[in-house]
Design a protein around this motif. Structure first.
Motif, PDB file in Angstrom:
ATOM      1  N   THR A   1      -3.164  11.117   1.564  1.00 26.18           N
ATOM      2  CA  THR A   1      -2.019  10.213   1.671  1.00 26.18           C
ATOM      3  C   THR A   1      -1.074  10.336   0.474  1.00 26.18           C
ATOM      4  O   THR A   1      -0.082   9.614   0.396  1.00 26.18           O
ATOM      5  CB  THR A   1      -2.492   8.751   1.795  1.00 26.18           C
ATOM      6  OG1 THR A   1      -3.253   8.412   0.628  1.00 26.18           O
ATOM      7  CG2 THR A   1      -3.320   8.538   3.044  1.00 26.18           C
TER       8      THR A   1
ATOM      9  N   ARG B   1       0.835  -1.202   0.000  1.00 25.60           N
ATOM     10  CA  ARG B   1       0.000   0.000   0.000  1.00 25.60           C
ATOM     11  C   ARG B   1       0.871   1.254   0.000  1.00 25.60           C
ATOM     12  O   ARG B   1       0.418   2.312  -0.378  1.00 25.60           O
ATOM     13  CB  ARG B   1      -0.927   0.000   1.206  1.00 25.60           C
ATOM     14  CG  ARG B   1      -2.029  -1.032   1.044  1.00 25.60           C
ATOM     15  CD  ARG B   1      -3.114  -0.942   2.098  1.00 25.60           C
ATOM     16  NE  ARG B   1      -3.593   0.372   2.484  1.00 25.60           N
ATOM     17  CZ  ARG B   1      -4.481   1.104   1.789  1.00 25.60           C
ATOM     18  NH1 ARG B   1      -4.957   0.660   0.664  1.00 25.60           N
ATOM     19  NH2 ARG B   1      -4.870   2.278   2.248  1.00 25.60           N
ATOM     20  N   ARG B   2       2.123   1.146   0.392  1.00 27.13           N
ATOM     21  CA  ARG B   2       3.063   2.272   0.361  1.00 27.13           C
ATOM     22  C   ARG B   2       3.798   2.229  -0.960  1.00 27.13           C
ATOM     23  O   ARG B   2       4.398   1.200  -1.313  1.00 27.13           O
ATOM     24  CB  ARG B   2       4.043   2.139   1.531  1.00 27.13           C
ATOM     25  CG  ARG B   2       5.156   3.148   1.521  1.00 27.13           C
ATOM     26  CD  ARG B   2       4.652   4.501   2.045  1.00 27.13           C
ATOM     27  NE  ARG B   2       5.765   5.419   2.191  1.00 27.13           N
ATOM     28  CZ  ARG B   2       5.973   6.444   1.361  1.00 27.13           C
ATOM     29  NH1 ARG B   2       5.163   6.694   0.360  1.00 27.13           N
ATOM     30  NH2 ARG B   2       7.002   7.238   1.548  1.00 27.13           N
TER      31      ARG B   2
ATOM     32  N   PRO C   1      -8.383   5.181  -5.652  1.00 27.88           N
ATOM     33  CA  PRO C   1      -9.567   5.001  -4.816  1.00 27.88           C
ATOM     34  C   PRO C   1      -9.467   5.888  -3.575  1.00 27.88           C
ATOM     35  O   PRO C   1      -8.383   6.354  -3.214  1.00 27.88           O
ATOM     36  CB  PRO C   1      -9.513   3.518  -4.440  1.00 27.88           C
ATOM     37  CG  PRO C   1      -8.062   3.171  -4.504  1.00 27.88           C
ATOM     38  CD  PRO C   1      -7.483   4.024  -5.603  1.00 27.88           C
ATOM     39  N   ALA C   2     -10.586   6.087  -2.929  1.00 27.56           N
ATOM     40  CA  ALA C   2     -10.613   6.937  -1.726  1.00 27.56           C
ATOM     41  C   ALA C   2      -9.684   6.423  -0.642  1.00 27.56           C
ATOM     42  O   ALA C   2      -9.130   7.196   0.132  1.00 27.56           O
ATOM     43  CB  ALA C   2     -12.042   7.050  -1.198  1.00 27.56           C
ATOM     44  N   ASP C   3      -9.485   5.108  -0.583  1.00 24.99           N
ATOM     45  CA  ASP C   3      -8.644   4.523   0.464  1.00 24.99           C
ATOM     46  C   ASP C   3      -7.235   4.192  -0.027  1.00 24.99           C
ATOM     47  O   ASP C   3      -6.593   3.274   0.461  1.00 24.99           O
ATOM     48  CB  ASP C   3      -9.303   3.272   1.025  1.00 24.99           C
ATOM     49  CG  ASP C   3      -9.428   2.158  -0.009  1.00 24.99           C
ATOM     50  OD1 ASP C   3      -9.278   2.431  -1.213  1.00 24.99           O
ATOM     51  OD2 ASP C   3      -9.663   1.005   0.396  1.00 24.99           O
ATOM     52  N   ALA C   4      -6.750   4.976  -0.987  1.00 27.84           N
ATOM     53  CA  ALA C   4      -5.404   4.737  -1.523  1.00 27.84           C
ATOM     54  C   ALA C   4      -4.376   4.780  -0.399  1.00 27.84           C
ATOM     55  O   ALA C   4      -4.494   5.566   0.540  1.00 27.84           O
ATOM     56  CB  ALA C   4      -5.061   5.779  -2.581  1.00 27.84           C
ATOM     57  N   GLY C   5      -3.369   3.947  -0.507  1.00 34.79           N
ATOM     58  CA  GLY C   5      -2.282   3.958   0.466  1.00 34.79           C
ATOM     59  C   GLY C   5      -1.416   5.187   0.279  1.00 34.79           C
ATOM     60  O   GLY C   5      -1.682   6.052  -0.562  1.00 34.79           O
TER      61      GLY C   5
ATOM     62  N   HIS D   1      -6.652  13.541  -1.890  1.00 37.96           N
ATOM     63  CA  HIS D   1      -6.112  12.304  -1.307  1.00 37.96           C
ATOM     64  C   HIS D   1      -4.997  12.683  -0.327  1.00 37.96           C
ATOM     65  O   HIS D   1      -3.845  12.844  -0.716  1.00 37.96           O
ATOM     66  CB  HIS D   1      -5.551  11.384  -2.395  1.00 37.96           C
ATOM     67  CG  HIS D   1      -6.578  10.867  -3.335  1.00 37.96           C
ATOM     68  ND1 HIS D   1      -7.372   9.791  -3.049  1.00 37.96           N
ATOM     69  CD2 HIS D   1      -6.940  11.291  -4.567  1.00 37.96           C
ATOM     70  CE1 HIS D   1      -8.181   9.562  -4.063  1.00 37.96           C
ATOM     71  NE2 HIS D   1      -7.953  10.464  -4.994  1.00 37.96           N
TER      72      HIS D   1
END
Length: 186
Positions: free
Chosen positions: A107, A52-53, A74-78, A105
């Motif tokens: 992140t 995810r990183r 996506p909204a939950d991107a790493g 985002h």
């Protein structure tokens, strides 16, 4: 020519580097003209990475696949650090859109690197700004010399070869996608 639209976008977005008579003549194409489009030919995409990183490093026009990837996050991107390396700040023509994506985002970090002020990016520079690199997947796209040098430096810092991904824009041995007719709009 590089596709910068995200998968599923209703419009096909391209960035074209003007390097010859054909590409410089594209300015004269009028809206509504019928064009033949082939491709894409590359296999460079972030979804294949297991971490995810991620660290993305773009050199010049090599920013284009990253723009497509960023548009489809996506909204939950790493966590993603995107290094946008150019000769000078004026050459970072897509920086405002990348900053807007990063604003949506939290992140995602966009890190512009203008060589005329900061010199060429090294793997040590990346480690200093992004932290330990042995776990993230690193994606590279840009001039072949940049990819070769950074790949060697990353491996020297202990990044496993399987976590380094790159696009070299060469078409050798790739299956061709069928051509599609599209209308030009602006």
């Amino acid at each position: 020519f590089s596709i910068t639209s995200a998968p599923g976008d209703p419009e096909l977005r391209l960035v074209v580097r003007a390097v010859g008579d054909f590409t410089t003549g594209l300015e004269d194409v009028t809206p509504g003209s019928l064009c033949r489009v082939e491709g894409p030919y590359g296999t460079f995409w972030r979804d294949g990475a297991t971490a995810r990183r991620q660290v993305w490093i773009a050199g010049g026009i090599g920013i284009t696949p990253f723009l497509s990837m960023a548009r489809s996050l996506p909204a939950d991107a790493g966590a993603i650090d995107l290094y946008y390396c150019t000769d000078d700040a004026d050459a970072a023509v897509l920086i405002d859109e990348l900053y807007a994506i990063a604003d949506r985002h939290p992140t995602v970090r966009v890190i512009p690197m203008a060589a005329d002020r900061l010199g060429f990016l090294s793997a040590q520079d990346v480690r200093a700004a992004s932290g330990e690199l042995t776990h993230p997947h690193v994606f590279l796209c840009g001039p072949p010399a940049m990819i070769t040098i950074l790949t060697g430096q990353l491996e020297g810092l202990g990044v496993p070869r399987g976590q380094i991904h790159y696009e070299d824009f060469r078409l050798r041995g790739r299956a061709t996608a069928p051509a599609t007719a599209v209308r030009v709009s602006r």
